[in-house]
Design a protein around this motif. Structure first.
Motif, PDB file in Angstrom:
ATOM      1  N   ASP A   1      16.549  -9.595 -14.983  1.00 14.12           N
ATOM      2  CA  ASP A   1      16.514 -10.108 -13.602  1.00 14.12           C
ATOM      3  C   ASP A   1      16.435  -8.955 -12.608  1.00 14.12           C
ATOM      4  O   ASP A   1      15.672  -9.002 -11.632  1.00 14.12           O
ATOM      5  N   ARG A   2      17.219  -7.925 -12.852  1.00 12.19           N
ATOM      6  CA  ARG A   2      17.200  -6.757 -11.958  1.00 12.19           C
ATOM      7  C   ARG A   2      15.843  -6.055 -12.004  1.00 12.19           C
ATOM      8  O   ARG A   2      15.302  -5.653 -10.969  1.00 12.19           O
ATOM      9  N   LEU A   3      15.280  -5.925 -13.194  1.00  7.77           N
ATOM     10  CA  LEU A   3      13.971  -5.295 -13.323  1.00  7.77           C
ATOM     11  C   LEU A   3      12.892  -6.116 -12.631  1.00  7.77           C
ATOM     12  O   LEU A   3      12.054  -5.564 -11.907  1.00  7.77           O
ATOM     13  N   VAL A   4      12.904  -7.421 -12.814  1.00 11.53           N
ATOM     14  CA  VAL A   4      11.931  -8.289 -12.141  1.00 11.53           C
ATOM     15  C   VAL A   4      12.074  -8.149 -10.640  1.00 11.53           C
ATOM     16  O   VAL A   4      11.084  -8.039  -9.912  1.00 11.53           O
ATOM     17  N   SER A   5      13.296  -8.109 -10.160  1.00  9.84           N
ATOM     18  CA  SER A   5      13.542  -7.952  -8.729  1.00  9.84           C
ATOM     19  C   SER A   5      12.961  -6.633  -8.210  1.00  9.84           C
ATOM     20  O   SER A   5      12.320  -6.588  -7.155  1.00  9.84           O
ATOM     21  N   LEU A   6      13.180  -5.553  -8.953  1.00 15.79           N
ATOM     22  CA  LEU A   6      12.635  -4.251  -8.549  1.00 15.79           C
ATOM     23  C   LEU A   6      11.109  -4.251  -8.561  1.00 15.79           C
ATOM     24  O   LEU A   6      10.469  -3.702  -7.656  1.00 15.79           O
ATOM     25  N   LEU A   7      10.528  -4.876  -9.580  1.00 17.45           N
ATOM     26  CA  LEU A   7       9.071  -4.868  -9.717  1.00 17.45           C
ATOM     27  C   LEU A   7       8.370  -5.779  -8.705  1.00 17.45           C
ATOM     28  O   LEU A   7       7.194  -5.585  -8.421  1.00 17.45           O
ATOM     29  N   THR A   8       9.092  -6.754  -8.185  1.00 12.32           N
ATOM     30  CA  THR A   8       8.478  -7.671  -7.224  1.00 12.32           C
ATOM     31  C   THR A   8       9.003  -7.452  -5.797  1.00 12.32           C
ATOM     32  O   THR A   8       8.693  -8.227  -4.901  1.00 12.32           O
ATOM     33  N   ALA A   9       9.758  -6.380  -5.601  1.00 12.23           N
ATOM     34  CA  ALA A   9      10.341  -6.105  -4.273  1.00 12.23           C
ATOM     35  C   ALA A   9       9.268  -5.929  -3.215  1.00 12.23           C
ATOM     36  O   ALA A   9       9.465  -6.296  -2.064  1.00 12.23           O
ATOM     37  N   GLY A  10       8.138  -5.397  -3.561  1.00  8.43           N
ATOM     38  CA  GLY A  10       7.040  -5.206  -2.605  1.00  8.43           C
ATOM     39  C   GLY A  10       6.088  -6.374  -2.615  1.00  8.43           C
ATOM     40  O   GLY A  10       4.886  -6.194  -2.548  1.00  8.43           O
ATOM     41  N   ARG A  11       6.631  -7.597  -2.697  1.00  4.36           N
ATOM     42  CA  ARG A  11       5.786  -8.790  -2.751  1.00  4.36           C
ATOM     43  C   ARG A  11       4.788  -8.822  -1.616  1.00  4.36           C
ATOM     44  O   ARG A  11       5.110  -8.468  -0.485  1.00  4.36           O
ATOM     45  N   ARG A  12       3.617  -9.289  -1.969  1.00  4.26           N
ATOM     46  CA  ARG A  12       2.629  -9.508  -0.918  1.00  4.26           C
ATOM     47  C   ARG A  12       2.920 -10.861  -0.273  1.00  4.26           C
ATOM     48  O   ARG A  12       3.581 -11.716  -0.854  1.00  4.26           O
TER      49      ARG A  12
ATOM     50  N   ASP B   1       1.941 -15.024  -9.660  1.00  2.00           N
ATOM     51  CA  ASP B   1       2.621 -16.155  -9.028  1.00  2.00           C
ATOM     52  C   ASP B   1       3.858 -15.715  -8.248  1.00  2.00           C
ATOM     53  O   ASP B   1       4.206 -16.314  -7.234  1.00  2.00           O
ATOM     54  N   ALA B   2       4.510 -14.665  -8.745  1.00  5.26           N
ATOM     55  CA  ALA B   2       5.717 -14.155  -8.084  1.00  5.26           C
ATOM     56  C   ALA B   2       5.376 -13.296  -6.870  1.00  5.26           C
ATOM     57  O   ALA B   2       6.264 -12.876  -6.135  1.00  5.26           O
ATOM     58  N   GLY B   3       4.085 -13.019  -6.684  1.00  2.00           N
ATOM     59  CA  GLY B   3       3.669 -12.219  -5.540  1.00  2.00           C
ATOM     60  C   GLY B   3       3.867 -10.732  -5.724  1.00  2.00           C
ATOM     61  O   GLY B   3       3.979  -9.984  -4.752  1.00  2.00           O
TER      62      GLY B   3
END
Length: 194
Positions: free
Chosen positions: A181-192, A140-142
């Motif tokens: 929050d920082r980890l989620v941001s890093l893991l979703t930085a390459g959102r499709r 859902d977060a892409g």
């Protein structure tokens, strides 16, 4: 006319008594007799619902997971799809109520139970549900690789359980939301693209 018993409430009472015993005496303090004493009844009052010590532990864990399931449903209900992953991760690193006691109980069960343990089976099922929830939220977060994102977060969040027991002052609730929050941001930085 026989008195009608609310089985759900009785199981909840037994679960709460079991957790109170774990809080004061650890896993070794849990027995059918100690739970019966805590709720002010006979051992038969307990064994009518839960015939073994293993069933007591399973019941306590299932009771907690039902409560947590309601909490997580509320947490994600108010979030946009793209924000659910962060909400789930932040919720997972909060400590309220019996959370510390439950973490201790989980660690003791993981360390002491055999592969056929009912309580260990419940923990394993919860672990898989948690991973599935993270995977859905990552999609859902892409997240570019939702499975990888879910795996990393799952391991970090489960590691938090251990760390919060080892060194609770260092890994207290105030530190964790920013970290996840920082980890989620890093893991979703390459959102499709949506």
């Amino acid at each position: 006319m026989p008195m009608e018993i609310d089985v759900t409430q009785r199981l909840a009472t037994i679960a709460e008594a079991t957790l109170e015993i774990v809080a004061t005496g650890g896993l070794d303090g849990v027995s059918i007799r100690s739970v019966a004493k805590r709720i002010g009844g006979s051992t038969t009052l307990v064994t009518n619902y839960l015939p073994t010590r293993e069933a007591l532990l399973r019941n306590a864990i299932e009771h907690a997971f039902q409560s947590w399931g309601g909490e997580i449903d509320q947490v994600v209900a108010g979030e946009e799809a793209a924000d659910r992953l962060g909400a789930v991760a932040r919720w997972s690193v909060t400590t309220t109520g019996d959370d510390q006691v439950l973490r201790r109980l989980f660690m003791e069960i993981l360390g002491r139970s055999g592969p056929d343990s009912e309580a260990l089976g419940v923990l394993r099922e919860d672990s898989r549900r948690s991973l599935d929830l993270l995977g859905e939220a990552a999609r859902d977060a892409g997240a570019g690789d939702a499975a990888f994102t879910a795996d990393v977060l799952h391991l970090v969040l489960r590691g938090f359980y251990v760390s919060s027991l080892e060194d609770p002052e260092r890994w207290e609730d105030g530190r964790m939301p920013g970290l996840v929050d920082r980890l989620v941001s890093l893991l979703t930085a390459g959102r499709r693209a949506p």
